[in-house]
Design an enzyme around this catalytic site. Structure first.
Site, PDB file in Angstrom:
ATOM      1  N   GLU A 166      43.327 -22.611  17.146  1.00 57.70           N
ATOM      2  CA  GLU A 166      42.122 -22.932  17.898  1.00 57.70           C
ATOM      3  C   GLU A 166      42.538 -23.424  19.526  1.00 57.70           C
ATOM      4  OE1 GLU A 166      38.929 -25.122  15.241  1.00 57.70           O
ATOM      5  OE2 GLU A 166      38.071 -24.013  16.955  1.00 57.70           O
ATOM      6  N   ASP A 214      43.960 -26.763   5.411  1.00 59.09           N
ATOM      7  CA  ASP A 214      45.185 -26.256   6.454  1.00 59.09           C
ATOM      8  C   ASP A 214      46.171 -26.028   5.245  1.00 59.09           C
ATOM      9  OD1 ASP A 214      44.329 -26.627   9.495  1.00 59.09           O
ATOM     10  OD2 ASP A 214      43.553 -28.103   8.225  1.00 59.09           O
ATOM     11  N   ASP A 264      39.939 -32.509  14.915  1.00 57.51           N
ATOM     12  CA  ASP A 264      39.484 -33.017  13.783  1.00 57.51           C
ATOM     13  C   ASP A 264      40.396 -32.438  12.872  1.00 57.51           C
ATOM     14  OD1 ASP A 264      38.871 -30.119  14.866  1.00 57.51           O
ATOM     15  OD2 ASP A 264      36.757 -30.436  14.118  1.00 57.51           O
ATOM     16  N   HIS A 265      41.378 -31.864  12.896  1.00 56.50           N
ATOM     17  CA  HIS A 265      42.494 -31.523  12.069  1.00 56.50           C
ATOM     18  C   HIS A 265      43.628 -32.531  11.991  1.00 56.50           C
ATOM     19  CE1 HIS A 265      40.936 -27.649  10.472  1.00 56.50           C
ATOM     20  NE2 HIS A 265      40.021 -27.626  11.639  1.00 56.50           N
ATOM     21  N   ASN A 317      40.581 -22.217   6.350  1.00 53.14           N
ATOM     22  CA  ASN A 317      38.932 -22.473   6.319  1.00 53.14           C
ATOM     23  C   ASN A 317      38.601 -22.237   4.792  1.00 53.14           C
ATOM     24  OD1 ASN A 317      37.443 -23.500   8.353  1.00 53.14           O
ATOM     25  ND2 ASN A 317      38.269 -21.377   9.681  1.00 53.14           N
ATOM     26  N   ASP A 319      45.035 -22.776   9.627  1.00 51.42           N
ATOM     27  CA  ASP A 319      43.694 -23.147   8.929  1.00 51.42           C
ATOM     28  C   ASP A 319      43.086 -21.825   8.329  1.00 51.42           C
ATOM     29  OD1 ASP A 319      41.206 -24.009   8.825  1.00 51.42           O
ATOM     30  OD2 ASP A 319      40.642 -24.373  10.915  1.00 51.42           O
ATOM     31  N   ASN A 374      45.600 -27.273  13.764  1.00 48.77           N
ATOM     32  CA  ASN A 374      44.719 -26.823  14.336  1.00 48.77           C
ATOM     33  C   ASN A 374      44.319 -27.983  15.574  1.00 48.77           C
ATOM     34  OD1 ASN A 374      41.882 -26.501  15.505  1.00 48.77           O
ATOM     35  ND2 ASN A 374      41.536 -25.162  13.592  1.00 48.77           N
TER      36      ASN A 374
END
Length: 258
Positions: free
Chosen positions: A34, A220, A249-250, A149, A147, A7
């Site tokens: 993303e 993930d 941030d991943h 989530n 991802d 991501n």
DNA sequence: ATGTCTACACACTGTAGA
């Protein structure tokens, strides 16, 4: 064959990190999420210059997924999940690379919950389940990477501490049950299988120094059908890129299939 | 409640999404 998911949190802002990672980790297949860019502004030239063919499904501002293949052109099998023709989000892209089928997915975040966004998340998971059921029994290796989530459990392997996250959509029983049902179709969670109880985080909030404290979440995932799981040799998190300047941030996650 | 980052728009500041 090394298959990864990453991501990127905006492919335009993250292009330097993405290109570094492609050069240093050298995945054969990379599923990106993303993108946060429209189809027209996807940085194809830079990716081709790095030695990758690509297909992508962009969306202005939000979402967006891509499949990259080193020295090859991914053959698109599907764009978007079946089951809701009114769904406009760019969250699923499926391709064949060599003998492997790869589904790149960006599962809805679902916050705040309860609410319409959480409802959308659960409906999307149901659609993913129904589509995955058509893939699990194929003779070809299938990897559903992205991802999700979803933090699968409260174990240290999956989250530094569930306190403060109890109301988050990523930890809700409904989200976890849907993820477990997906695996029950016959998919193996590669990272969990090979690393047991060790903390294997893939995401750290930008704020409150979560990276510096390794206060992360495992959201993930790469799910493998039986032919893919039979070839599973390794699974790792590429933490190195998360520690660099202006990171996503991943962190990327990958599997090696023999 | 806070905090940080990206992208977008009635755009140089505010808002949405994560």
């Amino acid at each position: 064959m090394k298959i990864a998911t990453f991501n990127v949190n905006g492919i335009t802002a993250r292009l330097p990190r993405l290109l570094e990672w492609l050069a240093e980790s050298a995945p054969d297949v990379a599923c990106l999420q993303e993108l946060k860019t429209s189809d027209e502004t996807f940085p194809l030239q830079a990716i081709e210059a790095a030695g990758y063919g690509a297909i992508w499904h962009g969306q202005k501002g939000f979402n967006g997924v891509a499949v990259l293949a080193r020295g090859a052109q991914p053959v698109e099998r599907r764009r978007g999940l079946p089951g809701d023709p009114d769904d406009t989000h760019s969250r699923y892209l499926e391709a064949q690379v060599g003998d492997v089928i790869v589904g790149a997915l960006y599962l809805p975040n679902g916050n705040p919950q309860p609410g319409p966004k959480f409802d959308y998340k659960l409906k999307w998971m149901q659609r993913l389940h129904e589509h995955a059921a058509t893939l699990v029994g194929l003779d070809a290796p299938v990897v559903l990477a992205g991802d999700y989530n979803v933090v699968p459990t409260d174990a240290v392997r999956d989250i530094y501490s569930p306190k403060g996250w109890q109301n988050d959509a990523l930890l809700q029983p409904e989200s976890r049950e849907a993820f477990a049902r997906l695996q029950a179709l016959g998919f193996t969670d590669a990272l969990a299988t090979l690393h047991g109880d060790a903390a294997m985080y893939t995401y750290w909030d930008y704020f409150r120094q979560r990276w510096e404290r390794n206060a992360g979440l495992r959201i993930d995932h790469l799910l493998l059908n039986a032919p893919a799981a039979a070839r599973l040799k390794a699974a790792e998190v590429d933490r190195f890129i998360r520690g660099r300047e202006k990171p996503s941030d991943h962190a990327p996650v990958w599997v090696e299939l023999g």
